[in-house]
Design a protein around this motif. Structure first.
Motif, PDB file in Angstrom:
ATOM      1  N   HIS A   1       0.829  -1.203   0.000  1.00 28.33           N
ATOM      2  CA  HIS A   1       0.000   0.000   0.000  1.00 28.33           C
ATOM      3  C   HIS A   1       0.870   1.261   0.000  1.00 28.33           C
ATOM      4  CE1 HIS A   1      -2.462   3.199   1.851  1.00 28.33           C
ATOM      5  NE2 HIS A   1      -3.504   2.580   1.314  1.00 28.33           N
ATOM      6  N   THR A   2       1.910   1.273   0.826  1.00 29.71           N
ATOM      7  CA  THR A   2       2.770   2.450   0.930  1.00 29.71           C
ATOM      8  C   THR A   2       3.554   2.675  -0.364  1.00 29.71           C
ATOM      9  OG1 THR A   2       3.003   2.039   3.296  1.00 29.71           O
ATOM     10  CG2 THR A   2       4.572   3.553   2.309  1.00 29.71           C
ATOM     11  N   ARG A   3       4.017   1.606  -0.940  1.00 29.66           N
ATOM     12  CA  ARG A   3       4.757   1.728  -2.202  1.00 29.66           C
ATOM     13  C   ARG A   3       3.849   2.298  -3.298  1.00 29.66           C
ATOM     14  NH1 ARG A   3       8.230  -3.090  -5.186  1.00 29.66           N
ATOM     15  NH2 ARG A   3       9.026  -1.809  -6.902  1.00 29.66           N
ATOM     16  N   SER A   4       2.635   1.758  -3.393  1.00 28.96           N
ATOM     17  CA  SER A   4       1.694   2.231  -4.408  1.00 28.96           C
ATOM     18  C   SER A   4       1.336   3.695  -4.196  1.00 28.96           C
ATOM     19  CB  SER A   4       0.430   1.366  -4.381  1.00 28.96           C
ATOM     20  OG  SER A   4      -0.536   1.849  -5.274  1.00 28.96           O
ATOM     21  N   ALA A   5       1.057   4.079  -2.940  1.00 29.00           N
ATOM     22  CA  ALA A   5       0.693   5.457  -2.637  1.00 29.00           C
ATOM     23  C   ALA A   5       1.852   6.410  -2.925  1.00 29.00           C
ATOM     24  CB  ALA A   5       0.256   5.575  -1.180  1.00 29.00           C
ATOM     25  N   SER A   6       3.072   5.974  -2.659  1.00 23.49           N
ATOM     26  CA  SER A   6       4.243   6.813  -2.885  1.00 23.49           C
ATOM     27  C   SER A   6       4.493   7.030  -4.373  1.00 23.49           C
ATOM     28  CB  SER A   6       5.478   6.188  -2.229  1.00 23.49           C
ATOM     29  OG  SER A   6       5.296   6.055  -0.840  1.00 23.49           O
ATOM     30  N   GLN A   7       4.270   5.982  -5.159  1.00 21.79           N
ATOM     31  CA  GLN A   7       4.487   6.101  -6.603  1.00 21.79           C
ATOM     32  C   GLN A   7       3.469   7.025  -7.259  1.00 21.79           C
ATOM     33  OE1 GLN A   7       4.362   1.948  -7.663  1.00 21.79           O
ATOM     34  NE2 GLN A   7       6.574   1.668  -7.417  1.00 21.79           N
ATOM     35  N   LYS A   8       2.276   7.081  -6.684  1.00 18.00           N
ATOM     36  CA  LYS A   8       1.217   7.913  -7.256  1.00 18.00           C
ATOM     37  C   LYS A   8       1.341   9.387  -6.853  1.00 18.00           C
ATOM     38  CE  LYS A   8      -2.152   4.136  -7.308  1.00 18.00           C
ATOM     39  NZ  LYS A   8      -3.411   3.622  -6.718  1.00 18.00           N
ATOM     40  N   ARG A   9       2.096   9.651  -5.792  1.00 18.57           N
ATOM     41  CA  ARG A   9       2.150  11.010  -5.244  1.00 18.57           C
ATOM     42  C   ARG A   9       3.380  11.765  -5.748  1.00 18.57           C
ATOM     43  NH1 ARG A   9       0.004  13.827  -0.861  1.00 18.57           N
ATOM     44  NH2 ARG A   9      -1.236  12.009  -0.264  1.00 18.57           N
ATOM     45  N   LYS A  10       3.186  12.995  -6.156  1.00 16.31           N
ATOM     46  CA  LYS A  10       4.313  13.842  -6.524  1.00 16.31           C
ATOM     47  C   LYS A  10       5.169  14.087  -5.287  1.00 16.31           C
ATOM     48  CE  LYS A  10       5.487  18.294  -8.632  1.00 16.31           C
ATOM     49  NZ  LYS A  10       4.961  19.557  -9.180  1.00 16.31           N
ATOM     50  N   GLY A  11       6.428  13.792  -5.401  1.00 15.36           N
ATOM     51  CA  GLY A  11       7.301  13.895  -4.230  1.00 15.36           C
ATOM     52  C   GLY A  11       7.609  12.553  -3.623  1.00 15.36           C
ATOM     53  N   GLY A  12       6.950  11.482  -4.125  1.00 21.21           N
ATOM     54  CA  GLY A  12       7.285  10.119  -3.724  1.00 21.21           C
ATOM     55  C   GLY A  12       7.035   9.804  -2.268  1.00 21.21           C
ATOM     56  N   LEU A  13       7.897   8.965  -1.717  1.00 24.38           N
ATOM     57  CA  LEU A  13       7.734   8.472  -0.345  1.00 24.38           C
ATOM     58  C   LEU A  13       7.754   9.611   0.660  1.00 24.38           C
ATOM     59  CD1 LEU A  13       7.568   6.205   1.762  1.00 24.38           C
ATOM     60  CD2 LEU A  13      10.062   6.024   1.648  1.00 24.38           C
ATOM     61  N   ALA A  14       8.673  10.534   0.501  1.00 25.82           N
ATOM     62  CA  ALA A  14       8.778  11.636   1.461  1.00 25.82           C
ATOM     63  C   ALA A  14       7.473  12.404   1.555  1.00 25.82           C
ATOM     64  CB  ALA A  14       9.920  12.557   1.071  1.00 25.82           C
TER      65      ALA A  14
ATOM     66  N   HIS B   1       4.465  11.292   0.705  1.00 27.93           N
ATOM     67  CA  HIS B   1       3.413  10.436   1.265  1.00 27.93           C
ATOM     68  C   HIS B   1       3.525  10.366   2.782  1.00 27.93           C
ATOM     69  CE1 HIS B   1       0.590   7.223   1.864  1.00 27.93           C
ATOM     70  NE2 HIS B   1       1.538   6.425   2.337  1.00 27.93           N
ATOM     71  N   LEU B   2       4.723  10.168   3.294  1.00 29.99           N
ATOM     72  CA  LEU B   2       4.903  10.091   4.745  1.00 29.99           C
ATOM     73  C   LEU B   2       4.558  11.422   5.403  1.00 29.99           C
ATOM     74  CD1 LEU B   2       8.212   8.010   5.069  1.00 29.99           C
ATOM     75  CD2 LEU B   2       5.862   7.229   5.363  1.00 29.99           C
ATOM     76  N   HIS B   3       4.936  12.514   4.767  1.00 25.23           N
ATOM     77  CA  HIS B   3       4.630  13.829   5.325  1.00 25.23           C
ATOM     78  C   HIS B   3       3.124  14.061   5.366  1.00 25.23           C
ATOM     79  CE1 HIS B   3       5.756  17.836   6.592  1.00 25.23           C
ATOM     80  NE2 HIS B   3       4.877  18.341   5.740  1.00 25.23           N
ATOM     81  N   SER B   4       2.397  13.461   4.396  1.00 22.66           N
ATOM     82  CA  SER B   4       0.937  13.610   4.392  1.00 22.66           C
ATOM     83  C   SER B   4       0.294  12.852   5.542  1.00 22.66           C
ATOM     84  CB  SER B   4       0.367  13.121   3.057  1.00 22.66           C
ATOM     85  OG  SER B   4       0.432  11.702   2.958  1.00 22.66           O
ATOM     86  N   LEU B   5       0.950  11.797   5.988  1.00 23.41           N
ATOM     87  CA  LEU B   5       0.429  11.024   7.117  1.00 23.41           C
ATOM     88  C   LEU B   5       0.749  11.704   8.436  1.00 23.41           C
ATOM     89  CD1 LEU B   5       1.360   7.371   6.039  1.00 23.41           C
ATOM     90  CD2 LEU B   5      -0.852   8.503   5.851  1.00 23.41           C
ATOM     91  N   ASN B   6       1.985  12.207   8.531  1.00 19.81           N
ATOM     92  CA  ASN B   6       2.430  12.837   9.771  1.00 19.81           C
ATOM     93  C   ASN B   6       3.496  13.866   9.419  1.00 19.81           C
ATOM     94  OD1 ASN B   6       3.643  13.448  12.308  1.00 19.81           O
ATOM     95  ND2 ASN B   6       2.932  11.491  13.121  1.00 19.81           N
TER      96      ASN B   6
END
Length: 911
Positions: free
Chosen positions: A133-146, A148-153
């Motif tokens: 789930h995290t990998r998929s969400a990161s690939q879809k988001r501009k800015g990648g993993l960083a 996505h994680l910032h959007s969570l916390n």
């Protein structure tokens, strides 16, 4: 914001979902009112629910079961953040915890609906789901993993990537640790997929000064500034600029840093420390208390000795090593080539407490007290002081360790030979169960056999009683008092049939008016010891056990409770009376996991092992700790404490599945209420009068009509009277249906309920909606063909309705309902082949589970006689009716006397 009370559940397939909470769940902190957003997240998928739990949007007040999974999800994201870089385009999945850690996580799981379905594979699956789930969400988001994680916390900021490194510096004994702060950058500018490298943080400071612009440095230091708010040492280094240079640290400085690691990581700083330091379990000396090193023949009285030593990794320390520890004042010391945490005052306090306890119990402690110690509870039944617990290690001595190992897995360790007397061949898991019961009874322990419905708890108890009587020898051993079996009235006939079939050498007395004369019951009440001399087993009901004084005056061999949930209410008169019955040993039988309902748990164990969980007030106070972390630890202690006393095997266990038949049929004996009995007698009286003047076709029609009326009355008086009020209290079958379905609900399984009466289906569905707490499905002859396929699709969904009520003729063919692992025949068809066709809606290709078939029969009525004929009198069936033994029974051709005898009511049995 609207909120609802929910609890977490684990489905039979291991999925996490939220369900409505019970009062018991709320009382013990296993459920609470949750936000609509959290409920919606879990409704979408379990991984969406888990991600929401770790997001900044999640509320802080959560039940302990959700706290557990929040912690598990945090573990994943912490591992991901430790190994990931915002400058790398390559995805790196964090490794799932190893088997030892997963086992520890399983042991610490709090009571949860469906907890028996959780295993190491399940934890690995959830970890994998989070990663996917995290990998998929990161690939879809501009800015990648960083991003996505910032959007969570917002604290999870990988940009710039500051890392604090602490390593050993063996070349400097005065300052044996080295500290360095770094940040990550790529080796070659913007090159795609460039490998990130660690650069000293001082380089970022130099670049900022050279450019005359502090904005990039400020952004880089955002997580460091946050860390400084909670960690004075970091704040001091940041202010003095010492953070930007390598540091040689003393033992005290390193120890302070080790203790601050969790706060630093929460701030968004990455921490690299030696592998030997574990923040939750730092390496430290412990006062090791070994319980039960000496061999004992039984566990009654104060039998277990205590040994107390100070150890490292379980190995005793020398006097010189202990002196070194007690002299250390910097939080750590180097011992046996490794750094260990030490606090002389706390270690001395723990030593003093355990030595005082050992001296107080110089002759030994009882088994219950020993088990409480092993689980983390004190001898008095309360909690061990937290400081003492942290510096203590309680473990079983050699003899007790072997004893507990045998209790947990008696296979090959307990020699039994009751096979010559048992008229059946036990399956391997049943043999293990008998061995476990035998071993526990020899030790004088009260235990709970909590196997799934259909796994043969009855035959295991019969084999145990044969073992007790004959001891593997040809002749019976010396006469001992009989054992007492207390059970619901509906199970009396089943036990009687099972004993007669599998253990005919056991002398059974059924102390109930449906099976013996009132005069005999009076004789037993007058002198129970004499009247019951020579019997091996006395079976009676919960109601009689409460009312009859003689039951509490006998000193029984064993007291066995079937469907032990009957004593879950500790304050009920019935429960109090049963707990007073004296015996040498006690056994609980239950088809559901007892450890998942804390309110019931205390009462059940107060019967089988009085004192194990302390008083009701002590137990409730203990598990209701205000601190969430402490509550979780205490619930884990309770599970650990009761583990040796509970044997539970499930139909889904890979070791069990090969031994199971694909389909198990069980007769459920139901009583009649007074209203049902009165109507039944009225119809039979009318039939008797009508038979005197009727003949031919008129007689046949009249007989068929009367038979249908009697079957309607057995179902519910409202069905016969054509009324709309289907009150549970006036139907014996409704009571039994609730009992079975409550177990199915607890197991989160599904059930099909068949009735030959179409008009019975809707009342049953309405009733079951109350039992299950959600609506089910109805399929009758009136259901449109197009709607049938939709109903099947809905039912076959794992999260779909838990039950479907079906009229026998409408559901006899063409349906594939393999999600159901239970089938209930609410009323009996004349033709067993029709029943089998209905059963095969669940028992067919695609069914991966054992199917339990519950056939309802009202005692003392024509239903019981039809069932007896189908099951055991097939030769008589052919002789009387001329039909095939599997064919339809033609009752209309009986003579008047035969027919009246067949339909007459045996009031003693029925009531």
């Amino acid at each position: 914001m609207s909120i609802k009370a929910h609890r977490l559940a684990i489905t039979p397939l291991g999925q996490l979902r939220l369900v409505g909470a019970t009062e018991d769940d709320l009382a013990f902190g296993l459920a609470s009112e949750l936000s609509v957003e959290l409920i919606s997240a879990f409704a979408k998928s379990e991984v969406d629910g888990l991600v929401y739990l770790v997001s900044a949007r999640c509320e802080t007040s959560l039940p302990v079961s959700l706290r557990y999974w929040q912690s598990f999800a945090h573990r994943y994201f912490t591992s991901l953040r430790r190994m990931s870089s915002s400058l790398s385009k390559d995805w790196k999945s964090p490794d799932c915890p190893d088997d030892e850690t997963l086992e520890e996580l399983l042991r610490s799981a709090p009571p949860t609906l469906g907890l028996e379905y959780l295993n190491r594979d399940g934890l690995r699956r959830v970890w994998g789901q989070l990663d996917t789930h995290t990998r998929s969400a990161s690939q879809k988001r501009k800015g990648g993993l960083a991003a996505h994680l910032h959007s969570l916390n917002s604290d999870w900021n990988l940009l710039g990537r500051v890392t604090f490194h602490l390593a050993e510096n063996k070349k400097n004994p005065d300052r044996p640790f080295a500290f360095l702060a770094t940040y990550t950058q790529t080796e070659s500018g913007e090159r795609k997929n460039a490998t990130p490298k660690h650069v000293p943080l001082s380089e970022a400071l130099k670049a900022s000064i050279a450019a005359g612009d502090t904005r990039q440095l400020d952004a880089l230091l955002t997580p460091v500034s946050k860390a400084a708010e909670s960690t004075p040492a970091i704040a001091k280094m940041l202010q003095s600029k010492a953070l930007f240079a390598p540091q040689a640290w003393t033992i005290a400085q390193a120890y302070e840093f080790f203790q601050s690691v969790p706060r630093l990581e929460e701030s968004g700083v990455i921490v690299r420390i030696p592998d030997w330091w574990n923040a939750s379990k730092p390496p430290r000396p412990q006062v090791t208390v070994r319980v039960g090193s000496r061999k004992e023949s039984n566990l009654s009285g104060d039998a277990l000795n205590l040994d107390v030593n100070v150890t490292i990794d379980g190995e005793p320390l020398t006097q010189e090593e202990l002196a070194q520890l007690m002299a250390a004042r910097e939080g750590m010391t180097l011992l046996r080539g490794k750094w260990v945490q030490v606090d002389a005052d706390r270690l001395q306090s723990a030593m003093d407490q355990w030595e005082a306890l050992r001296e107080e119990h110089a002759s030994g402690i009882g088994f219950l007290e020993g088990m409480r110690l092993l689980s983390g509870l004190s001898v008095e039944g309360g909690d061990v002081d937290e400081d003492t617990k942290a510096w203590s290690r309680i473990q079983p001595g050699d003899w007790l360790s072997d004893t507990l190992a045998t209790l947990r897995d008696p296979a090959g360790k307990v020699d039994l030979d009751a096979g010559k007397r048992l008229h059946a061949t036990l399956r391997p898991y049943q043999t293990e169960g008998v061995g476990w019961l035998w071993f526990a009874s020899q030790l004088g322990l009260g235990v709970c056999l909590a196997d799934d419905m259909g796994l043969g708890k009855t035959i295991q108890v019969i084999a145990l009683l044969l073992q007790m009587k004959f001891g593997g020898k040809g002749a019976a051993e010396s006469q001992s008092p009989p054992s007492l079996l207390i059970l619901p009235t509906s199970l009396l006939g089943n036990w009687q049939r099972e004993v007669e079939k599998f253990g005919p050498d056991l002398k059974l007395m059924v102390a109930h008016r449906s099976a013996c004369d009132t005069s005999l019951l009076k004789a037993i009440a007058k002198d129970p010891t004499d009247a019951l001399s020579g019997y091996d087993l006395v079976a009676t009901t919960y109601g009689l056990a409460r009312r009859e004084k003689w039951i509490g005056e006998m000193n029984w061999n064993l007291v066995i409770l079937d469907e032990a949930q009957a004593i879950k209410n500790a304050g009920a008169a019935q429960t109090k009376a049963i707990k007073k019955i004296p015996s040498r040993g006690r056994i609980l039988l239950s088809g559901t996991p007892v450890e998942n309902h804390l309110g019931d748990l205390w009462s059940l164990f107060d019967f089988c092992s009085p004192g194990l969980l302390g008083t009701a007030a002590q137990f409730k106070k203990f598990v209701n700790a205000k601190d969430e972390r402490q509550r979780s630890a205490r619930l884990s202690s309770v599970r650990k404490l009761i583990q040796p006393y509970v044997l539970r095997r499930m139909k889904t266990d890979p070791r069990i599945v090969p031994d199971l038949p694909a389909k198990t049929e069980m007769r459920v004996d139901c009583g009649l209420t007074k209203a049902q009995a009165a109507l039944y007698q009225a119809v039979t009286s009318e039939l008797e009068q009508a038979l005197e003047i009727a003949s031919g076709i008129q007689r046949r029609g009249m007989v068929l009509g009367a038979l249908m009326q009697l079957k309607q009355i057995c179902n519910h008086p409202a069905l016969y009277l054509k009324q709309g009020d289907y009150d549970q209290a006036v139907s014996g079958k409704y009571n039994e249906l609730r009992s079975i379905c409550e177990t199915i609900l607890e197991k989160q399984e599904k059930v099909l309920i068949f009735s030959q009466f179409q008009s019975m289906c809707e009342p049953l569905a309405n009733y079951l909606a109350d039992v299950f707490g959600r609506e089910g499905l109805i399929l009758t002859g009136k259901t449109a063909t197009k709607k049938r396929s939709k109903l099947v699709e809905t039912f076959q969904d794992e999260s779909g309705p838990p039950f479907m009520v079906i009229s026998v003729k409408a559901g006899g063919t063409g349906l594939n309902l393999t999600q159901a692992s239970h089938v209930v025949h609410f009323d009996r068809w004349w033709n067993p082949a029709v029943e089998d066709q209905a059963t095969d809606r669940a028992f067919r290709i695609g069914q991966k589970r054992n199917v339990l078939v519950h056939k309802f029969v009202c005692r003392g009525t024509l239903e019981e006689k039809i069932d007896d004929m189908i099951r055991g009198k097939k030769e008589l069936s052919r002789e009387l009716f001329g039909g095939d033994e599997a064919g339809e029974i033609n009752l209309t051709e009986m003579s008047n006397d035969q027919l009246l005898s067949f339909v007459s009511l045996d009031l003693e049995k029925a009531m």
